[in-house]
Write an enzyme that holds these catalytic residues in place. Sequence first.
Site, mmCIF file in Angstrom:
data_model
loop_
_atom_site.group_PDB
_atom_site.id
_atom_site.type_symbol
_atom_site.label_atom_id
_atom_site.label_comp_id
_atom_site.label_asym_id
_atom_site.label_seq_id
_atom_site.Cartn_x
_atom_site.Cartn_y
_atom_site.Cartn_z
ATOM 1 N N ARG A 243 -8.322 8.023 4.845
ATOM 2 C CA ARG A 243 -9.310 7.000 4.480
ATOM 3 C C ARG A 243 -10.037 6.492 5.710
ATOM 4 O O ARG A 243 -11.272 6.406 5.739
ATOM 5 C CB ARG A 243 -8.604 5.826 3.775
ATOM 6 C CG ARG A 243 -9.472 4.579 3.625
ATOM 7 C CD ARG A 243 -8.639 3.387 3.184
ATOM 8 N NE ARG A 243 -7.614 3.035 4.142
ATOM 9 C CZ ARG A 243 -7.811 2.268 5.208
ATOM 10 N NH1 ARG A 243 -9.012 1.798 5.485
ATOM 11 N NH2 ARG A 243 -6.809 1.976 6.026
ATOM 12 N N ARG A 244 -9.286 6.142 6.743
ATOM 13 C CA ARG A 244 -9.918 5.652 7.972
ATOM 14 C C ARG A 244 -10.735 6.751 8.631
ATOM 15 O O ARG A 244 -11.853 6.514 9.095
ATOM 16 C CB ARG A 244 -8.843 5.138 8.933
ATOM 17 C CG ARG A 244 -8.178 3.846 8.483
ATOM 18 C CD ARG A 244 -7.096 3.409 9.453
ATOM 19 N NE ARG A 244 -6.483 2.148 9.031
ATOM 20 C CZ ARG A 244 -5.185 1.912 9.021
ATOM 21 N NH1 ARG A 244 -4.329 2.863 9.405
ATOM 22 N NH2 ARG A 244 -4.713 0.743 8.625
ATOM 23 N N ARG B 218 0.862 9.887 14.129
ATOM 24 C CA ARG B 218 1.881 9.220 13.337
ATOM 25 C C ARG B 218 2.681 8.329 14.274
ATOM 26 O O ARG B 218 2.596 8.430 15.483
ATOM 27 C CB ARG B 218 2.825 10.241 12.691
ATOM 28 C CG ARG B 218 2.304 10.924 11.449
ATOM 29 C CD ARG B 218 2.302 10.045 10.204
ATOM 30 N NE ARG B 218 3.532 9.306 10.008
ATOM 31 C CZ ARG B 218 4.656 9.791 9.471
ATOM 32 N NH1 ARG B 218 4.696 11.053 9.084
ATOM 33 N NH2 ARG B 218 5.722 9.047 9.308
ATOM 34 N N LYS C 60 0.821 -1.217 0.000
ATOM 35 C CA LYS C 60 0.000 0.000 0.000
ATOM 36 C C LYS C 60 0.854 1.266 0.000
ATOM 37 O O LYS C 60 0.347 2.357 -0.313
ATOM 38 C CB LYS C 60 -0.959 0.010 1.194
ATOM 39 C CG LYS C 60 -0.319 0.085 2.551
ATOM 40 C CD LYS C 60 -1.370 0.023 3.652
ATOM 41 C CE LYS C 60 -0.755 0.053 5.038
ATOM 42 N NZ LYS C 60 -0.051 1.312 5.333
ATOM 43 N N ASP C 61 2.153 1.156 0.324
ATOM 44 C CA ASP C 61 3.048 2.310 0.294
ATOM 45 C C ASP C 61 3.658 2.547 -1.078
ATOM 46 O O ASP C 61 4.329 3.556 -1.296
ATOM 47 C CB ASP C 61 4.199 2.129 1.298
ATOM 48 C CG ASP C 61 3.730 2.096 2.750
ATOM 49 O OD1 ASP C 61 2.683 2.708 3.037
ATOM 50 O OD2 ASP C 61 4.402 1.461 3.580
ATOM 51 N N CYS D 293 -1.743 7.617 -1.103
ATOM 52 C CA CYS D 293 -2.054 7.119 0.239
ATOM 53 C C CYS D 293 -2.660 8.193 1.131
ATOM 54 O O CYS D 293 -3.202 7.879 2.187
ATOM 55 C CB CYS D 293 -0.796 6.536 0.888
ATOM 56 S SG CYS D 293 0.496 7.748 1.227
ATOM 57 N N ARG E 270 1.818 3.926 18.448
ATOM 58 C CA ARG E 270 0.374 4.164 18.394
ATOM 59 C C ARG E 270 -0.352 3.438 19.515
ATOM 60 O O ARG E 270 -1.262 3.991 20.136
ATOM 61 C CB ARG E 270 -0.161 3.740 17.022
ATOM 62 C CG ARG E 270 0.410 4.560 15.887
ATOM 63 C CD ARG E 270 -0.177 4.177 14.540
ATOM 64 N NE ARG E 270 0.552 4.852 13.464
ATOM 65 C CZ ARG E 270 0.012 5.249 12.336
ATOM 66 N NH1 ARG E 270 -1.267 5.038 12.100
ATOM 67 N NH2 ARG E 270 0.734 5.840 11.408
#
Length: 308
Positions: free
Chosen positions: A128-129, A146, A80-81, A239, A152
Amino acid sequence: MTEPLRLGTRASELARTQSGHVADRLRELTGREVVLVTISTEGDRSSAPLDQIGGTGVFVAALREALVADEVDLAVHSLKDLPTADDPRLALAAIPPREDVRDVLVARDGLTLGELPPGSRVGTGSPRRAAQLNALGLGLEVVPIRGNVGTRLGKVRSGEVDAVVLAHAGLLRLGRAEEATEVLDPIQVLPAPGQGALAVECRSDRTDLIDLLGVLDDPDTRATVTAERALLATLEAGCSAPVGALAEVAWGDDGDELWLRAVVADPSGSPSIRLSAIGVPSDAAALGLRLATEMLAEGADQIMAPVA
């Protein structure tokens, strides 16, 4: 004596774990020795939001340049990156079997999304989230964060936020899946295009290595992420855009079918566009193109414009 293969990886615990899995599989299938070479990327060095430091590609550019400079033989990325535009210097030699594509919630006191009180602070670095969480109308305060997985999760333990949303694949690969308090159904939150998949790259002129790495490739995973990334490329999104997509291979009356669902949502959660389409794995890129074209016709570009 054959020289060990030099595998380039980011320095984070998750990246090294993912690369270690690929190295182990290569040793098992080919008998070649593999050594990990840690490379620092701009995305690792900066704590700024991704859209401020370059968006798509900030986690892979340094690894790609190391490939071109022959400092490493292959590199492993979270797919996805990876930018959707092809780099003619490089070949996407293998996409191994995909891990769970879904997002998960890690919340205080073992709570689920529906149990979090209105006003709860939910951390995520993903537009997106954030867009899809806001669309649920639960009254949550979605805040930007981040950091690596450990950082996190630490924000939940410290009380800085009430919960965070992460990729299930990362927790599974790190052996920390039990910390998730809810696995989010894609009906609620569609994952990022390519989420849960890994990309194994090498130089395009290394035909010997392309052939060798091919043993890692999973055709179904390649078909699903090809459809998702074709959609993303057609939307001209990266992204940092609020785009979710999920393709799945399923058995149909005439053989394998490829189902693709996607969402484009305003960061506030509304408006949003959700559409789906069906095709065949052998025509995955065309399926992504077709669905993205339909979304653009419905106004997806207007929704994404403020973010872009």
